[in-house]
Write a protein that holds these residues in place. Structure first.
Motif, mmCIF file in Angstrom:
data_model
loop_
_atom_site.group_PDB
_atom_site.id
_atom_site.type_symbol
_atom_site.label_atom_id
_atom_site.label_comp_id
_atom_site.label_asym_id
_atom_site.label_seq_id
_atom_site.Cartn_x
_atom_site.Cartn_y
_atom_site.Cartn_z
ATOM 1 N N UNK A 261 -83.207 -38.553 -5.194
ATOM 2 C CA UNK A 261 -82.746 -39.388 -6.474
ATOM 3 C C UNK A 261 -83.402 -40.559 -6.437
ATOM 4 N N UNK A 262 -83.083 -41.522 -5.368
ATOM 5 C CA UNK A 262 -83.585 -42.603 -5.374
ATOM 6 C C UNK A 262 -85.069 -42.780 -5.588
ATOM 7 N N UNK A 263 -85.719 -41.901 -4.987
ATOM 8 C CA UNK A 263 -87.313 -41.630 -5.001
ATOM 9 C C UNK A 263 -87.678 -41.472 -6.395
ATOM 10 N N UNK A 264 -87.050 -40.485 -7.227
ATOM 11 C CA UNK A 264 -87.394 -40.548 -8.426
ATOM 12 C C UNK A 264 -87.143 -41.478 -9.357
ATOM 13 N N UNK B 95 -92.120 -36.132 -12.433
ATOM 14 C CA UNK B 95 -91.399 -37.066 -11.568
ATOM 15 C C UNK B 95 -90.510 -36.236 -10.743
ATOM 16 N N UNK B 96 -89.832 -35.290 -11.638
ATOM 17 C CA UNK B 96 -89.022 -34.325 -10.877
ATOM 18 C C UNK B 96 -89.556 -33.451 -9.818
ATOM 19 N N UNK B 97 -90.764 -32.790 -10.517
ATOM 20 C CA UNK B 97 -91.564 -31.845 -9.718
ATOM 21 C C UNK B 97 -92.195 -32.410 -8.323
ATOM 22 N N UNK B 98 -92.868 -33.720 -8.486
ATOM 23 C CA UNK B 98 -93.412 -34.421 -7.439
ATOM 24 C C UNK B 98 -92.367 -34.632 -6.221
#
Length: 284
Positions: A41-44, A199-202
């Motif tokens: 979640x933080x990465x997104x 963003x979600x998929x990556x």
């Protein structure tokens, strides 16, 4: 595959509104993000923050890769949690969006934070949440969570074998196949430009290769890797600094091994993407 889940943190679901009548409204430098980038979640949120060019508008505090506080929380956030929920119970968890004017937490709910960054602060960046694509954005999110993330974790869980193992693996491969077909004819998941779906998929693909792969057998990893358009897409986005600059493989490994209670499988040694090469780094 993972350690016992930490106690649930208090749920903060404040939103950033359009104007002063909302209480929390978009003002430069009023808010601060608290992120531990190895956390998905933080990465997104970090990627979204970069895509929208918010460095000079909304500062980011980076937290340790592995939580250093009680119950899987972060010591640096304890004062904020206490100010926001007196005598709160549970961990001081990340990600979090805080309000410097009040010294309290606005939100710890990643989907809300992501939308508010894009809709309230991201006027000069790409349209990550195009209104006409709302249902398709939701469908990609559900696919990533349920048919890739959850299915990969189930397939790799200790003790699953044979037909029971093939069922979640089949769900995972079917999901990857649908995205593969999509990306074979277009640059991004929903068309010609990046959206929240990318963003979600990556981040989901990063997790699949750097976390879930450790618990999958070699045959499963071979079948997962056999989606050339999908993994070419993941490499291309990793080479974009808005994505790749936030990827710290050592931190991901520390976080995973600190939490994980599963056993390594044969696929652990079969990295699908050379992420360091994609972002132009030379591993130490």
């Amino acid at each position: 595959m993972s350690a016992t889940s930490p106690a649930a943190a208090p749920a903060f679901r404040g939103r950033i509104g359009r104007d002063v009548r909302s209480g929390h409204y978009a003002v430069p430098h009023r808010y601060r993000l608290h992120l531990s980038p190895p956390c998905p979640d933080s990465l997104r949120i970090a990627v979204t923050h970069s895509l929208l060019g918010l460095d000079d508008v909304l500062p980011v505090d980076l937290l340790p890769a592995v939580p250093d506080g009680p119950e899987g929380g972060f010591r640096a956030l304890e004062a904020l949690y206490e100010a926001s929920s007196h005598h709160h119970s549970g961990p001081a968890a990340a990600p979090a969006l805080s309000d410097a004017w009040t010294g309290r937490i606005v939100s710890t709910h990643a989907p809300d934070i992501l939308r508010d960054l894009a809709l309230r602060f991201g006027a000069g960046g790409p349209d990550l949440y195009p209104y006409a694509m709302g249902e398709r954005l939701d469908a990609v999110s559900a696919l990533c969570v349920e048919r890739i993330d959850d299915a990969a974790q189930t397939a790799g869980r200790l003790g699953i074998a044979g037909a029971a193992h093939e069922e979640p693996l089949g769900v995972l491969l079917d999901a990857l196949g649908s995205v593969e077909r999509c990306l074979s004819s277009q640059e991004y998941v929903l068309g010609d430009g990046p959206t929240a779906a990318d963003v979600q998929l990556w981040v989901t693909l990063v997790q699949l290769d750097t976390v879930h792969r450790w618990h999958l057998d070699a045959d499963a990893v071979d079948r997962i890797a056999d989606h050339p358009s999908l993994w070419s897409y993941s490499r291309r986005l990793a080479a974009d600094p808005s994505f790749g600059a936030h990827l710290d493989l050592d931190a991901v490994a520390r976080r995973h091994h600190a939490r994980c209670r599963g056993h390594e499988a044969a696929g652990a040694a079969m990295q699908i993407v050379d992420w360091d090469a994609c972002v132009g780094r030379t591993p130490l």
